[in-house]
Design a protein around this motif. Structure first.
Motif: not given
Length: 194
Positions: A94-120
């Motif tokens: 990851l780039c290291g900015h994950c879970a900092h001011e922004k997150c990503a929400i997938g189509p099934t409602g899962d919340v990730w620290p970023c779009v690439l951090g789907r394993f978290l």
């Protein structure tokens, strides 16, 4: 609704872009969609991703700028999706900015620290309000894990990637180098006449 778009872009050459995406016509469709988004007034950020030696990354960045994309950054290949070549994703990728001011929400409602951090996975908005997820222990724990791997200073700069929250840096693409202000300052000091 505050919609913003971002797109990856690989080359100003249709042949090279399509070879990277492995989709014939991807370059043409990407350019058409960029133009449509801009015509509709939708804010658009372009990211030139370097995946091959000799890739036309500078020309790609210039092409997006010429189309009217206001924010154009660059990045290297990260070990996710096809680029992982079957390896499990890690926080180091990851780039290291994950879970900092922004997150990503997938189509099934899962919340990730970023779009690439789907394993978290941080939670699911279909089960828990986003405010509870964002203020919860899982976000704190994941952010701490990311900081442990990337260090505290990563929030001030992201070499070789430009993100809008990276204040001291300007947009750059991987072939230009990096956007680490500390290294830029030391290089300027070395280059400055005594």
């Amino acid at each position: 609704f505050g919609v913003k778009l971002a797109t990856s872009y690989y080359s100003d050459s249709a042949e090279e872009h399509d070879a990277v995406t492995q989709l014939r016509g991807a370059h043409k469709k990407t350019r058409a969609n960029v133009q449509k988004a801009l015509a509709l007034g939708i804010p658009l950020r372009g990211g030139v991703v370097a995946v091959r030696d000799g890739q036309r990354v500078q020309e790609a960045a210039q092409d997006l700028t010429t189309l009217g994309v206001g924010t154009v950054g660059g990045d290297r290949t990260r070990a996710f999706g096809r680029a992982s070549q079957g390896a499990a994703p890690t926080i180091a990728d990851l780039c290291g900015h994950c879970a900092h001011e922004k997150c990503a929400i997938g189509p099934t409602g899962d919340v990730w620290p970023c779009v690439l951090g789907r394993f978290l996975t941080l939670g699911n908005v279909l089960e828990t309000p986003i405010s509870d997820i964002w203020g919860g222990a899982q976000v704190t724990d994941v952010a701490a894990e990311i900081t442990a791997v990337h260090g505290d200073g990563v929030q001030s700069c992201t070499p070789p990637q430009f993100l809008p929250m990276c204040g001291p840096c300007g947009p750059c693409v991987p072939s230009v180098g990096h956007c680490d202000p500390r290294e830029a300052e030391s290089a300027a000091t070395i280059a400055a006449p005594a």
